[in-house]
Scaffold this active site. Structure first.
Site, PDB file in Angstrom:
ATOM      1  N   SER A 168       0.841  -1.198   0.000  1.00  0.00           N
ATOM      2  CA  SER A 168       0.000   0.000   0.000  1.00  0.00           C
ATOM      3  C   SER A 168       0.881   1.255   0.000  1.00  0.00           C
ATOM      4  O   SER A 168       1.701   1.448  -0.891  1.00  0.00           O
ATOM      5  CB  SER A 168      -0.964  -0.047   1.192  1.00  0.00           C
ATOM      6  OG  SER A 168      -1.959   0.938   1.083  1.00  0.00           O
ATOM      7  N   ASP A 270      -9.749  -4.609  -5.166  1.00  0.00           N
ATOM      8  CA  ASP A 270      -9.141  -3.462  -4.487  1.00  0.00           C
ATOM      9  C   ASP A 270      -9.507  -2.172  -5.209  1.00  0.00           C
ATOM     10  O   ASP A 270      -9.514  -2.112  -6.446  1.00  0.00           O
ATOM     11  CB  ASP A 270      -7.624  -3.656  -4.469  1.00  0.00           C
ATOM     12  CG  ASP A 270      -6.882  -2.586  -3.693  1.00  0.00           C
ATOM     13  OD1 ASP A 270      -7.525  -1.810  -2.960  1.00  0.00           O
ATOM     14  OD2 ASP A 270      -5.640  -2.526  -3.817  1.00  0.00           O
ATOM     15  N   HIS A 300      -8.266  -4.851  -0.461  1.00  0.00           N
ATOM     16  CA  HIS A 300      -7.041  -4.254   0.053  1.00  0.00           C
ATOM     17  C   HIS A 300      -6.605  -4.922   1.360  1.00  0.00           C
ATOM     18  O   HIS A 300      -7.416  -5.269   2.216  1.00  0.00           O
ATOM     19  CB  HIS A 300      -7.263  -2.755   0.282  1.00  0.00           C
ATOM     20  CG  HIS A 300      -5.996  -1.969   0.297  1.00  0.00           C
ATOM     21  ND1 HIS A 300      -5.237  -1.759  -0.826  1.00  0.00           N
ATOM     22  CD2 HIS A 300      -5.321  -1.368   1.316  1.00  0.00           C
ATOM     23  CE1 HIS A 300      -4.176  -1.043  -0.524  1.00  0.00           C
ATOM     24  NE2 HIS A 300      -4.193  -0.799   0.773  1.00  0.00           N
TER      25      HIS A 300
END
Length: 334
Positions: A168, A270, A300
């Site tokens: 991320s 995601d 995610h």
């Protein structure tokens, strides 16, 4: 090396948040669960800069040491955790256990970086800290400079086989640690063999389809994504800032620099999937080495939220295969 305690940094950002942002962040933390720790991996902490609060947690796969020879040391993964630049740390149990599993399965030393968080420390603070951490790693391959050497790295790390990894916002950091320094040559005498970007967090003012269609109850929703950018980018900036948008006019020219081979992991559910596909496709068009793995069923942060899942096991296997292939084939960076 001095032991440090950094659990509080996970929620320290709450001091600076509006009531609405605090609600968003608390919703995210509700997803986290406790997981089992790996017993065959030793870990310890080291402070790199006490004033900044910059520290690292090192992981040594003890079961792999008997396979080591002077000419065959362990690869080294420098890991940057996610959390939207605002949350988490290497001491968060989910990240701690993930790093242990990574070290045990891949057979690599892992250095997980505890960098400064926004909004108290807006970007580029996280980039600066992670660049400093990589300079500390590099110092072990030279005279050390102003850094204190760590005996684990001195005795066991192969500095010709260093890999950057992040998830991320940490994947965003892994990108910028190379891009902001002008390419892999800047990190000599260590050799950056590859970068592993798991669901990299990029953004722009123009919305993608996956952003527009993201459910409000997603782990990373559009509302939460926007909050992270609002709290972490330099004041007065929008999502087209080069820190967020690697293709904005002021961003480093990636076509002009050498990048390590990339493994990019994309979640099929995601919010970032379209933007991550765009990132990979544009890099391929510029002649860079990019391998894409799509985990269709996952949204995610599945790798820390559901470590018991088949998707998690597949991810670890893909990372291990990528490192083994790049290391064995003696890749030359583009």
């Amino acid at each position: 090396m001095e032991e440090v305690e950094n659990v509080g940094v996970v929620v320290d950002a709450a001091t600076f948040l509006s009531q609405e942002d605090h609600r968003l962040f608390q919703t995210l933390f509700n997803y986290f669960v406790q997981t089992e720790a790996q017993t065959e991996v030793a870990s310890k902490d080291a402070v790199l800069n006490e004033t900044l609060g910059l520290w690292v947690r090192l992981y040594l796969p003890s079961s792999r040491l008997q396979q080591q020879t002077e000419n065959h040391r362990l690869p080294l993964i420098v890991y940057f955790h996610g959390g939207g630049f605002c949350l988490a740390s290497p001491s968060l149990p989910e990240y701690h256990n993930f790093s242990q599993t990574l070290a045990a399965t891949v057979g690599a030393i892992v250095v997980s970086v505890g960098y400064r968080l926004a909004p108290a420390h807006r970007l580029p603070a996280a980039y600066d800290d992670c660049i400093t951490a990589l300079q500390w790693v590099r110092s072990h391959a030279g005279d050390g400079g102003d850094f204190e050497h760590d005996p684990w790295l001195d005795s066991h790390a192969d500095f010709s086989a260093v890999y950057l990894m992040g998830d991320s916002s940490g994947a965003n950091i892994a990108h910028h640690v190379v891009a902001l320094r002008g390419g892999v040559e800047a990190w000599s005498p260590i050799t950056l063999r590859g970068s592993i970007l798991v669901q990299p967090f990029f953004g722009a003012e123009q919305r993608t389809r996956s952003e527009n269609e993201c459910p409000r109850d997603a782990v990373l929703s559009l509302e939460l994504s926007d909050a992270f950018w609002r709290l972490s980018l330099p004041l007065g900036s929008n999502r087209d800032h080069p820190f967020s948008n690697p293709w904005s006019p002021g961003a480093p020219k990636l076509e002009e620099m050498s990048l390590p081979p990339l493994l990019v992991v994309i979640g099929g559910r995601d919010i970032l999937r379209d933007r991550d596909h765009e990132y990979c496709n544009l890099l391929k068009q510029k002649g860079k080495s990019v391998e894409v793995v799509v985990v269709e069923e996952e949204e995610h942060a599945f790798y820390v939220l559901r470590p018991e899942s088949h998707s998690f096991q597949r991810l670890i296997q893909q990372i291990s295969r990528f490192i083994s292939a790049v290391y064995t084939d003696n890749h030359v960076a583009f």
